[in-house]
Design a protein around this motif. Structure first.
Motif, mmCIF file in Angstrom:
data_model
loop_
_atom_site.group_PDB
_atom_site.id
_atom_site.type_symbol
_atom_site.label_atom_id
_atom_site.label_comp_id
_atom_site.label_asym_id
_atom_site.label_seq_id
_atom_site.Cartn_x
_atom_site.Cartn_y
_atom_site.Cartn_z
ATOM 1 N N SER A 220 16.114 71.717 -59.377
ATOM 2 C CA SER A 220 15.849 70.282 -59.267
ATOM 3 C C SER A 220 15.063 69.960 -58.002
ATOM 4 N N SER A 221 15.394 70.624 -56.887
ATOM 5 C CA SER A 221 14.664 70.342 -55.647
ATOM 6 C C SER A 221 13.206 70.767 -55.764
ATOM 7 N N LEU A 222 12.955 71.863 -56.463
ATOM 8 C CA LEU A 222 11.570 72.315 -56.644
ATOM 9 C C LEU A 222 10.793 71.369 -57.563
ATOM 10 N N LEU A 223 11.416 70.934 -58.649
ATOM 11 C CA LEU A 223 10.730 70.037 -59.577
ATOM 12 C C LEU A 223 10.454 68.672 -58.948
ATOM 13 N N LEU A 224 11.394 68.193 -58.145
ATOM 14 C CA LEU A 224 11.209 66.894 -57.501
ATOM 15 C C LEU A 224 10.191 66.960 -56.370
ATOM 16 N N GLY A 225 10.007 68.144 -55.794
ATOM 17 C CA GLY A 225 9.098 68.263 -54.661
ATOM 18 C C GLY A 225 7.738 68.820 -54.989
ATOM 19 N N GLU A 226 7.475 69.092 -56.265
ATOM 20 C CA GLU A 226 6.221 69.749 -56.652
ATOM 21 C C GLU A 226 5.673 69.109 -57.922
ATOM 22 N N SER A 227 4.454 68.561 -57.851
ATOM 23 C CA SER A 227 3.840 67.965 -59.040
ATOM 24 C C SER A 227 3.388 69.029 -60.026
ATOM 25 N N ASP A 228 3.083 70.211 -59.532
ATOM 26 C CA ASP A 228 2.689 71.331 -60.388
ATOM 27 C C ASP A 228 3.953 72.064 -60.822
ATOM 28 N N TRP A 229 4.458 71.712 -62.005
ATOM 29 C CA TRP A 229 5.723 72.283 -62.438
ATOM 30 C C TRP A 229 5.606 73.764 -62.784
ATOM 31 N N ASP A 230 4.424 74.246 -63.160
ATOM 32 C CA ASP A 230 4.257 75.678 -63.389
ATOM 33 C C ASP A 230 4.525 76.448 -62.100
ATOM 34 N N ALA A 231 4.012 75.924 -60.995
ATOM 35 C CA ALA A 231 4.251 76.558 -59.692
ATOM 36 C C ALA A 231 5.722 76.470 -59.309
ATOM 37 N N ALA A 232 6.339 75.341 -59.627
ATOM 38 C CA ALA A 232 7.761 75.171 -59.314
ATOM 39 C C ALA A 232 8.611 76.174 -60.087
ATOM 40 N N LEU A 233 8.300 76.373 -61.364
ATOM 41 C CA LEU A 233 9.061 77.327 -62.175
ATOM 42 C C LEU A 233 8.856 78.754 -61.693
ATOM 43 N N GLU A 234 7.640 79.074 -61.276
ATOM 44 C CA GLU A 234 7.369 80.415 -60.756
ATOM 45 C C GLU A 234 8.178 80.670 -59.487
ATOM 46 N N GLU A 235 8.230 79.668 -58.611
ATOM 47 C CA GLU A 235 9.001 79.811 -57.377
ATOM 48 C C GLU A 235 10.490 79.904 -57.681
ATOM 49 N N PHE A 236 10.972 79.113 -58.633
ATOM 50 C CA PHE A 236 12.385 79.188 -58.987
ATOM 51 C C PHE A 236 12.729 80.565 -59.531
ATOM 52 N N ALA A 237 11.884 81.120 -60.394
ATOM 53 C CA ALA A 237 12.141 82.442 -60.961
ATOM 54 C C ALA A 237 12.224 83.491 -59.852
ATOM 55 N N SER A 238 11.380 83.376 -58.849
ATOM 56 C CA SER A 238 11.400 84.323 -57.737
ATOM 57 C C SER A 238 12.687 84.187 -56.925
ATOM 58 N N ARG A 239 13.060 82.956 -56.611
ATOM 59 C CA ARG A 239 14.295 82.738 -55.847
ATOM 60 C C ARG A 239 15.519 83.210 -56.633
ATOM 61 N N ARG A 240 15.526 82.889 -57.904
ATOM 62 C CA ARG A 240 16.681 83.229 -58.733
ATOM 63 C C ARG A 240 16.855 84.737 -58.824
ATOM 64 N N ALA A 241 15.757 85.445 -59.007
ATOM 65 C CA ALA A 241 15.826 86.901 -59.078
ATOM 66 C C ALA A 241 16.372 87.485 -57.782
ATOM 67 N N ALA A 242 16.008 86.882 -56.644
ATOM 68 C CA ALA A 242 16.442 87.407 -55.348
ATOM 69 C C ALA A 242 17.938 87.200 -55.138
ATOM 70 N N TYR A 243 18.432 85.978 -55.353
ATOM 71 C CA TYR A 243 19.862 85.793 -55.074
ATOM 72 C C TYR A 243 20.750 86.371 -56.166
ATOM 73 N N PHE A 244 20.235 86.476 -57.397
ATOM 74 C CA PHE A 244 21.021 87.151 -58.429
ATOM 75 C C PHE A 244 21.147 88.635 -58.115
ATOM 76 N N ASP A 245 20.098 89.255 -57.585
ATOM 77 C CA ASP A 245 20.167 90.673 -57.249
ATOM 78 C C ASP A 245 21.204 90.928 -56.168
ATOM 79 N N VAL A 246 21.332 90.007 -55.211
ATOM 80 C CA VAL A 246 22.364 90.146 -54.184
ATOM 81 C C VAL A 246 23.749 90.181 -54.826
ATOM 82 N N LEU A 247 24.020 89.242 -55.741
ATOM 83 C CA LEU A 247 25.316 89.196 -56.413
ATOM 84 C C LEU A 247 25.546 90.436 -57.274
ATOM 85 N N ARG A 248 24.510 90.857 -57.954
ATOM 86 C CA ARG A 248 24.637 92.016 -58.837
ATOM 87 C C ARG A 248 24.943 93.290 -58.046
ATOM 88 N N GLN A 249 24.185 93.533 -56.981
ATOM 89 C CA GLN A 249 24.407 94.744 -56.194
ATOM 90 C C GLN A 249 25.766 94.706 -55.500
#
Length: 313
Positions: A220-249
């Protein structure tokens, strides 16, 4: 210690209650809630379409963005061409709802011993959600005719005598594998996944609801702060992969020291105990349940430090 002073208390919430509260809050905020309903997703040149069926009533929507929060077997993931893989199963989590036990109702309870551990969380009306974590061989033995009795009996060996003597079950008993479910995608054109749909963490560690709330906040913070939602989704996917990997490992690292039996497992637990005396936070990973995964990187150096392998014996 300063570490323990900074850790917030445990919050125990009944899932149906919080789900209903969130749906009501969304409706009050102006969201149109279709419940129950059947949804069919499709794509057009202009973007995604959604057909919502409630009885004989059909509603057609053309959303700017589809958010898939439909669990580890997500149909939305498949719709955007993704797939999921499950890590090898190491242990199982059993859960059941009971009452009549002799433990304080104003605290969560955790106890462990050879072969697993148990967690008990107070609910409403003097009911408790009991979880029991065990190895596959014990799980196979527990899945008999009276699963609740077997699970409570297994958990009782970790708690003081008499604590779990006079219980009554309130609902079914479920068994769940610990293995993380890893999604091949988090976002696609006009679509993004959150919660277990984006990747489900080991349920025996209990991060599922917190992970979903974190996904919502980050997205939500990315979508509200970025008019380019494609860029927002790309950034979210990157962040999500990073913190999910921490939990997984972290889940993989803890498996051996929390459930395994034998001389090697005992030695590993003793090594970790010595390491915690030298660094109670284990580089931040020992505080993961309270402080979350932000700022942590689950690389080999972090694993060695968490398990005490980089300390002299």
């Amino acid at each position: 210690t300063d570490l323990h002073a900074s850790i917030p208390p445990v919050l125990s919430v009944r899932h149906p209650d919080i789900q209903n509260a969130l749906i009501a809050a969304a409706s009050d905020a102006g969201a149109h809630v279709f419940r129950p309903a059947t949804v069919t997703l499709d794509r057009t040149a202009a973007g995604p379409t959604m057909e919502i069926l409630q009885g004989d009533t059909r509603t057609l929507l053309t959303p700017r963005l589809v958010v898939g929060a439909d669990g580890s077997r997500s149909a939305t993931r498949s719709w955007i061409g993704g797939s999921a893989t499950r890590d090898p199963i190491h242990h199982y989590l059993a859960g059941t709802l009971i009452d009549g036990i002799e433990l304080p109702a104003n605290a969560a309870h955790h106890a462990s011993g050879p072969g697993g551990f148990s967690m008990i969380f107070p609910q409403t009306d003097r009911q408790y959600r009991l979880y029991f974590v065990c190895l596959p061989d014990e799980r196979a033995a527990l899945q008999g005719a009276n699963q609740a009795e077997a699970v409570v009996g297994g958990a009782s060996r970790f708690f003081p005598d008499g604590s779990l003597d006079n219980w009554t079950a309130h609902g079914p008993t479920g068994f769940f594998p610990n293995a993380d479910v890893v999604s091949s995608v988090v976002a696609g054109p006009n679509c993004v996944l959150i919660g277990d749909a984006a990747g489900a963490n080991d349920p025996s560690l209990g991060h599922g609801m917190a992970l979903t709330f974190k996904d919502v906040r980050e997205l939500s913070s990315l979508l509200l702060g970025e008019s380019d939602w494609d860029a927002a989704l790309e950034e979210f996917a990157s962040r999500r992969a990073a913190y999910f990997d921490v939990l997984r490992q972290h889940a993989i690292w803890t498996s051996g020291i929390t459930t395994e039996i034998g001389v090697d497992a005992d030695a590993a637990r003793a090594r970790v105990a010595r390491a915690r005396q030298l660094d109670p936070a284990a580089g931040g990973f020992a505080a993961l349940f309270a402080m979350g995964p932000d700022g942590l990187v689950a690389d080999e150096a972090a694993r060695q430090h968490f398990l005490g392998l980089d300390f002299a014996s």
